[in-house]
Structures are given as structure tokens and as C-alpha cells.
Design a protein around this motif. Sequence first.
Motif, mmCIF file in Angstrom:
data_model
loop_
_atom_site.group_PDB
_atom_site.id
_atom_site.type_symbol
_atom_site.label_atom_id
_atom_site.label_comp_id
_atom_site.label_asym_id
_atom_site.label_seq_id
_atom_site.Cartn_x
_atom_site.Cartn_y
_atom_site.Cartn_z
ATOM 1 N N ALA A 187 56.094 28.672 43.551
ATOM 2 C CA ALA A 187 55.561 30.039 43.453
ATOM 3 C C ALA A 187 55.372 30.647 44.847
ATOM 4 N N ASP A 188 55.478 31.971 44.909
ATOM 5 C CA ASP A 188 55.255 32.665 46.179
ATOM 6 C C ASP A 188 53.774 32.739 46.507
ATOM 7 N N ALA A 189 52.945 32.734 45.491
ATOM 8 C CA ALA A 189 51.498 32.788 45.722
ATOM 9 C C ALA A 189 50.790 32.122 44.551
ATOM 10 N N TYR A 190 49.594 31.623 44.839
ATOM 11 C CA TYR A 190 48.739 31.044 43.792
ATOM 12 C C TYR A 190 47.423 31.793 43.819
ATOM 13 N N VAL A 191 46.897 32.071 42.659
ATOM 14 C CA VAL A 191 45.570 32.698 42.597
ATOM 15 C C VAL A 191 44.658 31.797 41.769
ATOM 16 N N TRP A 199 43.996 23.469 44.551
ATOM 17 C CA TRP A 199 44.500 22.087 44.628
ATOM 18 C C TRP A 199 44.804 21.761 46.080
ATOM 19 N N ASP A 200 44.389 20.560 46.523
ATOM 20 C CA ASP A 200 44.643 20.246 47.925
ATOM 21 C C ASP A 200 46.125 19.994 48.194
ATOM 22 N N SER A 201 46.895 19.778 47.122
ATOM 23 C CA SER A 201 48.326 19.496 47.318
ATOM 24 C C SER A 201 49.158 20.772 47.519
ATOM 25 N N LEU A 202 48.579 21.932 47.313
ATOM 26 C CA LEU A 202 49.371 23.167 47.408
ATOM 27 C C LEU A 202 49.303 23.755 48.811
ATOM 28 N N ASP A 203 50.323 24.554 49.142
ATOM 29 C CA ASP A 203 50.345 25.240 50.441
ATOM 30 C C ASP A 203 49.176 26.236 50.473
ATOM 31 N N GLN A 204 48.187 25.917 51.304
ATOM 32 C CA GLN A 204 46.953 26.715 51.321
ATOM 33 C C GLN A 204 47.213 28.161 51.749
ATOM 34 N N ALA A 205 48.249 28.338 52.581
ATOM 35 C CA ALA A 205 48.528 29.687 53.081
ATOM 36 C C ALA A 205 48.952 30.629 51.960
ATOM 37 N N ARG A 206 49.432 30.060 50.869
ATOM 38 C CA ARG A 206 49.893 30.916 49.768
ATOM 39 C C ARG A 206 48.833 31.106 48.700
ATOM 40 N N THR A 207 47.633 30.578 48.916
ATOM 41 C CA THR A 207 46.623 30.689 47.856
ATOM 42 C C THR A 207 45.630 31.807 48.131
ATOM 43 N N ARG A 208 45.137 32.360 47.075
ATOM 44 C CA ARG A 208 44.092 33.393 47.129
ATOM 45 C C ARG A 208 43.064 33.088 46.061
ATOM 46 N N VAL A 209 41.890 33.649 46.258
ATOM 47 C CA VAL A 209 40.838 33.471 45.258
ATOM 48 C C VAL A 209 40.498 34.840 44.684
ATOM 49 N N MET A 210 40.498 34.928 43.374
ATOM 50 C CA MET A 210 40.078 36.170 42.708
ATOM 51 C C MET A 210 39.256 35.805 41.484
ATOM 52 N N ALA A 211 38.038 36.246 41.457
ATOM 53 C CA ALA A 211 37.195 35.942 40.294
ATOM 54 C C ALA A 211 37.606 36.845 39.135
ATOM 55 N N PRO A 212 37.439 36.373 37.917
ATOM 56 C CA PRO A 212 37.676 37.244 36.759
ATOM 57 C C PRO A 212 36.680 38.414 36.710
ATOM 58 N N SER A 213 36.878 39.285 35.766
ATOM 59 C CA SER A 213 36.057 40.498 35.705
ATOM 60 C C SER A 213 36.063 41.042 34.287
ATOM 61 N N ILE A 214 35.132 41.938 34.023
ATOM 62 C CA ILE A 214 35.102 42.565 32.687
ATOM 63 C C ILE A 214 35.398 44.062 32.795
ATOM 64 N N ASP A 215 35.767 44.626 31.677
ATOM 65 C CA ASP A 215 35.981 46.070 31.607
ATOM 66 C C ASP A 215 34.791 46.688 30.871
ATOM 67 N N PRO A 216 33.990 47.499 31.581
ATOM 68 C CA PRO A 216 32.784 48.029 30.942
ATOM 69 C C PRO A 216 33.049 49.050 29.844
ATOM 70 N N PHE A 217 34.305 49.513 29.741
ATOM 71 C CA PHE A 217 34.582 50.601 28.800
ATOM 72 C C PHE A 217 35.206 50.124 27.483
ATOM 73 N N LEU A 218 35.623 48.858 27.448
ATOM 74 C CA LEU A 218 36.216 48.352 26.203
ATOM 75 C C LEU A 218 35.155 48.247 25.114
ATOM 76 N N SER A 219 35.601 48.148 23.880
ATOM 77 C CA SER A 219 34.643 48.100 22.759
ATOM 78 C C SER A 219 33.674 46.924 22.913
ATOM 79 N N LYS A 220 34.087 45.888 23.618
ATOM 80 C CA LYS A 220 33.220 44.721 23.778
ATOM 81 C C LYS A 220 32.042 44.992 24.702
ATOM 82 N N ASN A 221 32.222 45.919 25.617
ATOM 83 C CA ASN A 221 31.180 46.112 26.632
ATOM 84 C C ASN A 221 30.613 47.523 26.697
ATOM 85 N N GLN A 222 31.182 48.438 25.941
ATOM 86 C CA GLN A 222 30.710 49.826 26.033
ATOM 87 C C GLN A 222 29.280 49.932 25.476
#
Length: 479
Positions: A187-191, A199-222
Motif C-alpha cells: 500500500a502507498d499509505a496505512y491509516v 504494526w512495527d513491521s510496516l514502513d512507518q513513513a507511510r503510516t498515519r493516525v486518524m481517529a474515527p468520528s461521528i456525524d452529528p446530523f445523521l438520524s443516529k445523532n441528530q
Amino acid sequence: MAEPEFVHIVPQSLEAYRELLVDGDGFEGMDQAAAMAKRIYAGRAIWHVNSTLSGGGVSEILRSLLPYARGAGVDVRWVVLREIPEFFELTKRIHNNLHGNPGDGGELGESEHRLYEETLAESGNRLGDLVRTDDVIFLHDPQTAGLVPLMAAAGARVVWRCHIGVDHPNQLVRRAWRFLSPYVEEADAYVFSRPEYIWDSLDQARTRVMAPSIDPFLSKNQDLSPDVVEAILWTIGLADKETSVVPVFTRADGTPGRVERHAELFEEAPLPAEVKLVAQISRWDELKDHPGVLECFSRYLDDPDIHLALVGPSDGSVSDDPEGAAVLADVIAAWRQLPDAKRSRAHIVILPMDDLEENGAMVNAIQRRADVIIQKSLAEGFGLTVSEGMWKERPVVASRLGGIQDQIVDGESGVLIDDPRDLESFGRAIRDLLDDPVRAAKMGKAARSRVMNSFLGIYRLKGYVELLAALDSTGDRAG
Ligand code: UDP
């Protein structure tokens, strides 16, 4: 396999966020980011591939982000893989192993590689016919990891997005990494969702961290008014208080929706209006520890005024989770074995998934009805249900593990329990909050502002645009 399914994405404007984030922080730079994404990706498509349309965190995240990309003029597409049951049994084993858990105890050897590759080869061929050179494809979780080399060979830039992991990898986790590594390495990038999950076995330069998120406007959260909450609970059959209010919500396309369906309920009698409610909402998965919740309730919340709801999706609706039905059967069996007085205060609520927006409104109403929300997971990638509860100003009591720790600031915006198997501490924390509504309300307010500041989809959209820009500037494909 069946044909992969294309999911309809209703475009959404970011304007609603501009109004929600009143002080304008958070919205800053959004217009430029949207314009940049549109410019860089003119004439190209951004694909997301996962393996269930409903019932888990990944589909929820896609539902909370992709409509805004579409609304900003980016050609974003969502494809759900439809594979054979044996494949999903294998990928559920990998999923469990990545959480440090043996799952069904099966192997990850040569024949598993064969099954995995042969199954994905067909889907890969079909997708390969559609994906064009310079498109970007996000492949989500172990179910799609084997598509990485195939999509790279089709000329696309490939991002592997891993939503699961553990704070301290054991042998099972490493075994799953070894199984998947040959595929994802290209892969070109890992998130990943947390730095600890990389994973320590992966190329660290290609990794990023992104936390999940919610949508406040969907029926689940409105926002839902208290009388609509009551009306929804009455309509699904959970509450005992009849009401003539119409159980309405707003659909993503702006049209009004109405909750019409019933839940399937295992309960002695409906939930009385005046009692306190503790609720856990999750897939029927061993790692969500429903038996532990029932035992905690039975031993430490033994009070006629406290009820428990264990809430989850209808059988078979989470297409990549073959273990759901068996786990649900065990939960029902455990519920039946409770002594009468306790069983009459516990409700197993199985929500219909025929209309996902309607299902979202049901989850929303139950979360709002709950006095305390719990997430007693034994392992958790992120735990979106935590942010969902916090957004509704609920105090959440949850295990101190995985992404749950990133969401709750212990004692301020919720309560973290160090040992997920410590039933007594869970029971005490829940009880303390039920006994002290002022503290619970204060915690609920802090919880909402924590989500407002950190876990809304808008914050991740900028991260995705940055990633896309970086992928675009890497010139030739890495790998
Ligand atoms: N969920 C749902 N209907 C249900 C039960 C759960 O839509 O009947 C949703 C829940 O609201 C949340 C997601 O499934 O958005 C679960 O995500 P989480 O990250 O908590 O756990 P995962 O299922 O990914 O392990």
C-alpha cells in the motif's frame, strides 16, 4: 461471491457544520480543503471498499464522511464486498486475532491464504475493471487487505485503513500481522486509529493516525425532543407509555422519516417510564462481553428502579460477522437464566436493520433514554458507541482500552474502568452516577463538548484531504 454492492451516497453540504461550530474553530480551512480536494481529484475517483453496509463502526464512519466529500464535488464511491461465508469466518478469525483473541481457534496457514486469495481474486478482478490509473482506493480492515496488490497492479494509489488493534500485541496479534503483511505491504499509505495500533513491521513513513468520528446530523445523532424519544420507544415496543406523538426523524436527504417497525424484544414487560435505564448498544460479539454486563447488572445493580437494555442489530444484518447469531443466542440463554426479579428488569432489544436511517433513530432514542451508557468491551478498536452516547450528554462508563481511552477523560467526560472484567467496579461506577444525577448531568455536558471538539467528522475530512494531497505529490507509486 455475489457482485460487490455500490452504496448510494447522498451528497451533503458542510454548511450545517458551519452553524454547529458557532465559534468557527474547526471550520477554519475547510473551504480551502474542499476546494483543494476537488481540484486535485478532478476527473479521478476515490473509492472506499469495506465488507458490510451496516451494523459496525466502519460502515458508520463511511456514512459520516463520504457524503461531505460528494457534496464538495469529489467523485467518491463506496463499494461493499459480498463474499462466501467461509471467507467471512476466516476474516472474523483474523479480526479476533488482531484483538489478541483466538476467536474460533482456527489456523492461519497455507490453506487459509489460499481461501483468502482465491476469494478476493474475483472481487479484485471486478474492481480492477472499474478502477482507473490514478484513482485512489481506500481498503478497510482485514477483509479487504488482500486487494492491496490487485488494486496497485490496476494503477490505483492504495491506502489500507485498519480500524482495529490492541494496546499490547500478543502472539495472536502478531500471527494476524504475519498473515496480512504480504498483502498490505504494497500500500502507498496505512491509516490506523491510534498510534499504538501501528504494526512495527510496516514502513512507518507511510503510516498515519486518524481517529474515527461521528456525524452529528445523521438520524443516529441528530437532536430528538424528549416526546419524540418516548414515541420512538413506544413504537418499537420497548416503552410502556403510550403516546400520540409521531416518532419522526430527519433523513440524510432532508425528508422526514418515521419510525414504523418493531424491535424484537426479550423482556418480561415493557420498560416503565419512571425507572432508571442502563444501556449497552453494540453488535452481538463476544468481545462486547454481554454476559459480563448481565452478571454485573445481576450482582451489583440489584434495585427495582434500575433496568438494563442490551441492544443490537437483527440477526444476519452484519454481513461480515458470522458469529453474531450464536452470540445473541447465548445472550438470550443467559437472560433466561436470570432469577425472575432480575430478568423482569433486563431487556434484550434486537433492532430491525431494514431501513438504516430508521435503525439510527432507534439507537438515538435508546441512547437518549439511558441514564447511563456502558461499553464493557474486552477489546475495542475505537468504540463509536462511546462518542455517540457522549454526544447525547450521557455519562458513559466503559473499559479503559483501545480507542475508548481517547474519547473519555476519566472522571470528567465519563468513567473508565481499568480492568474490563472487574464487575464490581463497573457496578459501583454505574450506581454512583445513577445516585448522583447532578454529577451525571455535569459529566454528560463535558462529554458532549469533548465530542464537539474532537470527534466530529469535519475534523477528519481535513486529515483525508491532507493525505490525498500527500499521495498525489509522491509521484511514482511507492512500494
Ligand atoms: N449499531 C447500530 N445498530 C445497532 C447496534 C449498533 O447501528 O443495533 C452501530 C452503533 O450505533 C455504532 C456501530 O454500530 O455506530 C458500532 O461501532 P463501534 O465502533 O462501537 O463497534 P464495532 O461494531 O465497530 O466493533
